[in-house]
Design a protein around this motif. Structure first.
Motif, PDB file in Angstrom:
ATOM      1  N   SER A 154       0.818  -1.213   0.000  1.00  0.00           N
ATOM      2  CA  SER A 154       0.000   0.000   0.000  1.00  0.00           C
ATOM      3  C   SER A 154       0.851   1.262   0.000  1.00  0.00           C
ATOM      4  CB  SER A 154      -0.934   0.000   1.213  1.00  0.00           C
ATOM      5  OG  SER A 154      -0.180   0.072   2.400  1.00  0.00           O
ATOM      6  N   GLY A 155       2.161   1.108  -0.020  1.00  0.00           N
ATOM      7  CA  GLY A 155       3.038   2.262  -0.042  1.00  0.00           C
ATOM      8  C   GLY A 155       3.342   2.813   1.332  1.00  0.00           C
ATOM      9  N   VAL A 156       2.937   2.129   2.386  1.00  0.00           N
ATOM     10  CA  VAL A 156       3.173   2.587   3.757  1.00  0.00           C
ATOM     11  C   VAL A 156       4.605   2.252   4.140  1.00  0.00           C
ATOM     12  CG1 VAL A 156       2.482   2.298   6.154  1.00  0.00           C
ATOM     13  CG2 VAL A 156       0.760   2.290   4.373  1.00  0.00           C
ATOM     14  N   SER A 157       5.309   3.198   4.712  1.00  0.00           N
ATOM     15  CA  SER A 157       6.684   2.972   5.126  1.00  0.00           C
ATOM     16  C   SER A 157       6.748   1.955   6.256  1.00  0.00           C
ATOM     17  CB  SER A 157       7.314   4.283   5.599  1.00  0.00           C
ATOM     18  OG  SER A 157       8.593   4.047   6.124  1.00  0.00           O
ATOM     19  N   SER A 158       7.682   1.022   6.154  1.00  0.00           N
ATOM     20  CA  SER A 158       7.829   0.023   7.215  1.00  0.00           C
ATOM     21  C   SER A 158       9.037   0.326   8.102  1.00  0.00           C
ATOM     22  CB  SER A 158       7.936  -1.378   6.604  1.00  0.00           C
ATOM     23  OG  SER A 158       9.051  -1.432   5.750  1.00  0.00           O
ATOM     24  N   THR A 159       9.401   1.586   8.185  1.00  0.00           N
ATOM     25  CA  THR A 159      10.499   2.003   9.044  1.00  0.00           C
ATOM     26  C   THR A 159       9.947   2.364  10.417  1.00  0.00           C
ATOM     27  OG1 THR A 159      11.681   2.901   7.146  1.00  0.00           O
ATOM     28  CG2 THR A 159      12.366   3.686   9.307  1.00  0.00           C
ATOM     29  N   LEU A 160      10.562   1.837  11.466  1.00  0.00           N
ATOM     30  CA  LEU A 160      10.118   2.159  12.828  1.00  0.00           C
ATOM     31  C   LEU A 160      10.343   3.634  13.125  1.00  0.00           C
ATOM     32  CD1 LEU A 160      11.363  -0.831  15.014  1.00  0.00           C
ATOM     33  CD2 LEU A 160       9.023  -0.260  14.437  1.00  0.00           C
ATOM     34  N   LYS A 161       9.360   4.224  13.764  1.00  0.00           N
ATOM     35  CA  LYS A 161       9.448   5.615  14.208  1.00  0.00           C
ATOM     36  C   LYS A 161       9.477   5.607  15.728  1.00  0.00           C
ATOM     37  CE  LYS A 161       6.548   6.977  10.354  1.00  0.00           C
ATOM     38  NZ  LYS A 161       5.697   5.919   9.865  1.00  0.00           N
ATOM     39  N   LYS A 162      10.122   6.595  16.317  1.00  0.00           N
ATOM     40  CA  LYS A 162      10.182   6.689  17.781  1.00  0.00           C
ATOM     41  C   LYS A 162       9.233   7.780  18.239  1.00  0.00           C
ATOM     42  CE  LYS A 162      13.308   6.898  21.698  1.00  0.00           C
ATOM     43  NZ  LYS A 162      12.251   6.482  22.571  1.00  0.00           N
ATOM     44  N   ASP A 163       8.482   7.464  19.285  1.00  0.00           N
ATOM     45  CA  ASP A 163       7.670   8.483  19.943  1.00  0.00           C
ATOM     46  C   ASP A 163       7.845   8.343  21.452  1.00  0.00           C
ATOM     47  OD1 ASP A 163       6.000   6.405  20.790  1.00  0.00           O
ATOM     48  OD2 ASP A 163       4.391   6.896  19.410  1.00  0.00           O
ATOM     49  N   LYS A 164       7.034   9.060  22.234  1.00  0.00           N
ATOM     50  CA  LYS A 164       7.198   9.049  23.695  1.00  0.00           C
ATOM     51  C   LYS A 164       6.942   7.680  24.320  1.00  0.00           C
ATOM     52  CE  LYS A 164       2.515  10.752  24.645  1.00  0.00           C
ATOM     53  NZ  LYS A 164       1.965   9.473  25.003  1.00  0.00           N
ATOM     54  N   ASP A 165       6.175   6.827  23.622  1.00  0.00           N
ATOM     55  CA  ASP A 165       5.827   5.516  24.175  1.00  0.00           C
ATOM     56  C   ASP A 165       6.767   4.388  23.749  1.00  0.00           C
ATOM     57  OD1 ASP A 165       3.560   6.543  25.497  1.00  0.00           O
ATOM     58  OD2 ASP A 165       2.440   6.463  23.611  1.00  0.00           O
TER      59      ASP A 165
END
Length: 126
Positions: free
Chosen positions: A41-52
């Motif tokens: 679907s074109g969604v990036s499969s790279t992990l992103k970092k957030d506060k959780d």
């Protein structure tokens, strides 16, 4: 002398063929790398970092005007690290966790260890 000219021509043709093969291999690798970085679907499969913790979107759907996403997240809670496969739903403009599963890092490693078998099963069932 004709034999020498013929040998030189063959060597030049081999060199050109090798260059073409090398270019084709590089293009194939590049194509595979691009595919591994994004889902169908074109969604990036790279992990992103957030506060959780860390997360990546695995896919998104819209149903009856409501948006849902499938995500993988890695979080730590009270010193325990866990991996979540969960569907998120949109409410009041915010994505909220819904149904899913939580597994330990050890269980996640077990899943990864079965990846080839799962791929084979998927192929067999298609």
């Amino acid at each position: 002398e004709d034999d020498e000219d013929h040998e030189e021509e063959e060597e030049e043709e081999e060199d050109e063929s090798d260059e073409e093969d090398s270019k084709a291999r590089k293009e194939d690798k590049s194509s595979k790398a691009k595919k591994s970085k994004s889902s169908e679907s074109g969604v990036s499969s790279t992990l992103k970092k957030d506060k959780d913790g860390y997360w990546a979107e695995l896919g998104e759907k819209e149903f009856r005007g409501s948006k849902t996403q499938k995500r993988i997240t890695v979080q730590s809670f009270k010193g325990q690290v866990s991996v979540h496969l969960r569907e998120y739903y949109e409410k009041d403009g915010k994505m909220n966790p819904g149904k899913g599963i939580t597994i330990s890092p050890e269980q996640f490693e077990m899943v990864l260890g079965m990846a080839d078998q799962v791929r084979d099963a998927i192929k067999a069932l298609k």
